[in-house]
Design a protein around this motif. Sequence first.
Motif, mmCIF file in Angstrom:
data_model
loop_
_atom_site.group_PDB
_atom_site.id
_atom_site.type_symbol
_atom_site.label_atom_id
_atom_site.label_comp_id
_atom_site.label_asym_id
_atom_site.label_seq_id
_atom_site.Cartn_x
_atom_site.Cartn_y
_atom_site.Cartn_z
ATOM 1 N N LYS A 1 -19.838 -6.902 1.785
ATOM 2 C CA LYS A 1 -21.223 -7.281 1.481
ATOM 3 C C LYS A 1 -21.549 -7.009 0.022
ATOM 4 C CE LYS A 1 -22.348 -8.703 5.510
ATOM 5 N NZ LYS A 1 -22.498 -10.128 5.741
ATOM 6 N N GLY A 2 -21.043 -5.918 -0.521
ATOM 7 C CA GLY A 2 -21.278 -5.611 -1.927
ATOM 8 C C GLY A 2 -20.654 -6.642 -2.843
ATOM 9 N N MET A 3 -19.440 -7.083 -2.529
ATOM 10 C CA MET A 3 -18.789 -8.098 -3.343
ATOM 11 C C MET A 3 -19.512 -9.440 -3.235
ATOM 12 S SD MET A 3 -16.305 -6.897 -5.081
ATOM 13 C CE MET A 3 -17.232 -5.406 -5.318
ATOM 14 N N ASP A 4 -20.048 -9.749 -2.040
ATOM 15 C CA ASP A 4 -20.819 -10.982 -1.885
ATOM 16 C C ASP A 4 -22.082 -10.958 -2.737
ATOM 17 O OD1 ASP A 4 -18.979 -11.990 -0.139
ATOM 18 O OD2 ASP A 4 -20.131 -11.530 1.672
ATOM 19 N N LEU A 5 -22.718 -9.799 -2.857
ATOM 20 C CA LEU A 5 -23.927 -9.697 -3.667
ATOM 21 C C LEU A 5 -23.619 -9.796 -5.158
ATOM 22 C CD1 LEU A 5 -25.861 -6.849 -1.845
ATOM 23 C CD2 LEU A 5 -26.455 -9.259 -1.931
ATOM 24 N N LEU A 6 -22.459 -9.332 -5.579
ATOM 25 C CA LEU A 6 -22.116 -9.332 -6.997
ATOM 26 C C LEU A 6 -21.500 -10.638 -7.483
ATOM 27 C CD1 LEU A 6 -20.617 -5.753 -7.304
ATOM 28 C CD2 LEU A 6 -22.871 -6.521 -8.029
ATOM 29 N N ARG A 7 -20.935 -11.431 -6.567
ATOM 30 C CA ARG A 7 -20.251 -12.661 -6.954
ATOM 31 C C ARG A 7 -21.277 -13.762 -7.259
ATOM 32 N NH1 ARG A 7 -17.667 -13.756 -2.524
ATOM 33 N NH2 ARG A 7 -16.289 -11.996 -2.739
ATOM 34 N N SER A 8 -20.973 -14.587 -8.216
ATOM 35 C CA SER A 8 -21.846 -15.675 -8.642
ATOM 36 C C SER A 8 -21.863 -16.788 -7.585
ATOM 37 C CB SER A 8 -21.340 -16.234 -9.966
ATOM 38 O OG SER A 8 -21.944 -17.441 -10.268
ATOM 39 N N PRO A 9 -23.048 -17.342 -7.252
ATOM 40 C CA PRO A 9 -23.095 -18.458 -6.296
ATOM 41 C C PRO A 9 -22.363 -19.704 -6.820
ATOM 42 C CG PRO A 9 -25.283 -17.543 -6.613
ATOM 43 C CD PRO A 9 -24.390 -16.880 -7.606
ATOM 44 N N ALA A 10 -22.406 -19.931 -8.119
ATOM 45 C CA ALA A 10 -21.684 -21.075 -8.692
ATOM 46 C C ALA A 10 -20.179 -20.908 -8.491
ATOM 47 C CB ALA A 10 -22.016 -21.217 -10.173
ATOM 48 N N TYR A 11 -19.691 -19.678 -8.607
ATOM 49 C CA TYR A 11 -18.269 -19.435 -8.385
ATOM 50 C C TYR A 11 -17.906 -19.674 -6.924
ATOM 51 C CZ TYR A 11 -13.729 -17.231 -8.194
ATOM 52 O OH TYR A 11 -12.396 -16.990 -7.994
ATOM 53 N N ASP A 12 -18.789 -19.296 -6.009
ATOM 54 C CA ASP A 12 -18.523 -19.536 -4.590
ATOM 55 C C ASP A 12 -18.389 -21.027 -4.308
ATOM 56 O OD1 ASP A 12 -18.473 -16.867 -3.908
ATOM 57 O OD2 ASP A 12 -20.584 -16.809 -3.299
ATOM 58 N N GLN A 13 -19.275 -21.837 -4.900
ATOM 59 C CA GLN A 13 -19.201 -23.285 -4.706
ATOM 60 C C GLN A 13 -17.918 -23.847 -5.318
ATOM 61 O OE1 GLN A 13 -22.763 -24.767 -6.455
ATOM 62 N NE2 GLN A 13 -24.028 -24.230 -4.687
ATOM 63 N N TRP A 14 -17.579 -23.391 -6.511
ATOM 64 C CA TRP A 14 -16.354 -23.860 -7.155
ATOM 65 C C TRP A 14 -15.126 -23.467 -6.341
ATOM 66 C CZ3 TRP A 14 -12.007 -21.458 -8.978
ATOM 67 C CH2 TRP A 14 -11.133 -22.252 -9.721
ATOM 68 N N PHE A 15 -15.104 -22.232 -5.829
ATOM 69 C CA PHE A 15 -13.957 -21.761 -5.052
ATOM 70 C C PHE A 15 -13.804 -22.574 -3.767
ATOM 71 C CE2 PHE A 15 -11.810 -18.847 -2.110
ATOM 72 C CZ PHE A 15 -10.661 -18.618 -2.842
ATOM 73 N N LYS A 16 -14.912 -22.907 -3.123
ATOM 74 C CA LYS A 16 -14.847 -23.733 -1.915
ATOM 75 C C LYS A 16 -14.275 -25.116 -2.251
ATOM 76 C CE LYS A 16 -18.174 -22.843 0.790
ATOM 77 N NZ LYS A 16 -19.463 -22.738 1.435
ATOM 78 N N CYS A 17 -14.720 -25.696 -3.373
ATOM 79 C CA CYS A 17 -14.192 -26.987 -3.824
ATOM 80 C C CYS A 17 -12.703 -26.853 -4.144
ATOM 81 C CB CYS A 17 -14.977 -27.467 -5.041
ATOM 82 S SG CYS A 17 -14.364 -29.013 -5.733
ATOM 83 N N TRP A 18 -12.313 -25.754 -4.787
ATOM 84 C CA TRP A 18 -10.908 -25.525 -5.125
ATOM 85 C C TRP A 18 -10.045 -25.491 -3.869
ATOM 86 C CZ3 TRP A 18 -7.681 -21.404 -3.895
ATOM 87 C CH2 TRP A 18 -6.456 -21.365 -4.572
ATOM 88 N N GLN A 19 -10.529 -24.764 -2.847
ATOM 89 C CA GLN A 19 -9.764 -24.683 -1.596
ATOM 90 C C GLN A 19 -9.600 -26.055 -0.961
ATOM 91 O OE1 GLN A 19 -12.045 -21.746 0.618
ATOM 92 N NE2 GLN A 19 -10.333 -20.326 0.458
ATOM 93 N N GLU A 20 -10.679 -26.833 -0.918
ATOM 94 C CA GLU A 20 -10.592 -28.165 -0.318
ATOM 95 C C GLU A 20 -9.656 -29.069 -1.116
ATOM 96 O OE1 GLU A 20 -14.610 -29.516 -0.172
ATOM 97 O OE2 GLU A 20 -15.143 -28.168 1.466
ATOM 98 N N CYS B 1 -13.526 -30.527 -9.343
ATOM 99 C CA CYS B 1 -14.403 -29.355 -9.314
ATOM 100 C C CYS B 1 -14.928 -28.954 -10.686
ATOM 101 C CB CYS B 1 -13.669 -28.163 -8.707
ATOM 102 S SG CYS B 1 -12.995 -28.504 -7.078
ATOM 103 N N GLY B 2 -14.257 -29.356 -11.724
ATOM 104 C CA GLY B 2 -14.668 -28.948 -13.064
ATOM 105 C C GLY B 2 -14.060 -27.599 -13.429
ATOM 106 N N GLU B 3 -14.584 -27.014 -14.506
ATOM 107 C CA GLU B 3 -14.082 -25.718 -14.953
ATOM 108 C C GLU B 3 -14.528 -24.607 -14.014
ATOM 109 O OE1 GLU B 3 -14.752 -24.305 -18.873
ATOM 110 O OE2 GLU B 3 -14.402 -26.279 -19.738
ATOM 111 N N SER B 4 -13.760 -23.554 -13.997
ATOM 112 C CA SER B 4 -14.119 -22.387 -13.192
ATOM 113 C C SER B 4 -15.283 -21.650 -13.851
ATOM 114 C CB SER B 4 -12.920 -21.451 -13.071
ATOM 115 O OG SER B 4 -13.304 -20.240 -12.476
#
Length: 90
Positions: A35-54, A78-81
């Motif tokens: 939960k702490g890592m989820d709060l600290l991680r950028s939402p834009a990075y989460d979207q990019w990472f999901k796109c990267w996985q797909e 996905c564009g740049e990280s």
Amino acid sequence: MSNKFRSGFMTALGVMAAVAAVPATIWVGYLLWGKGMDLLRSPAYDQWFKCWQETVFDKNDPSDPLHLDPGARVDRDCGESPPRWRWQTR
């Protein structure tokens, strides 16, 4: 109940509580860390990472000219990280 039985029972009860506390502490620590890592991680990075996985794992279209170059497909789709952590975006 004799004193010897009572003493042994209480010792066993304490040992069982200590043994049960170790996995419970590890489990609670794991939940808090996640939960702490989820709060600290950028939402834009989460979207990019999901796109990267797909892009890397799900889209394997042989007719795509970049089929053999997953890095180029990620850049195209996905564009740049973005920065990974929230404090890096401000």
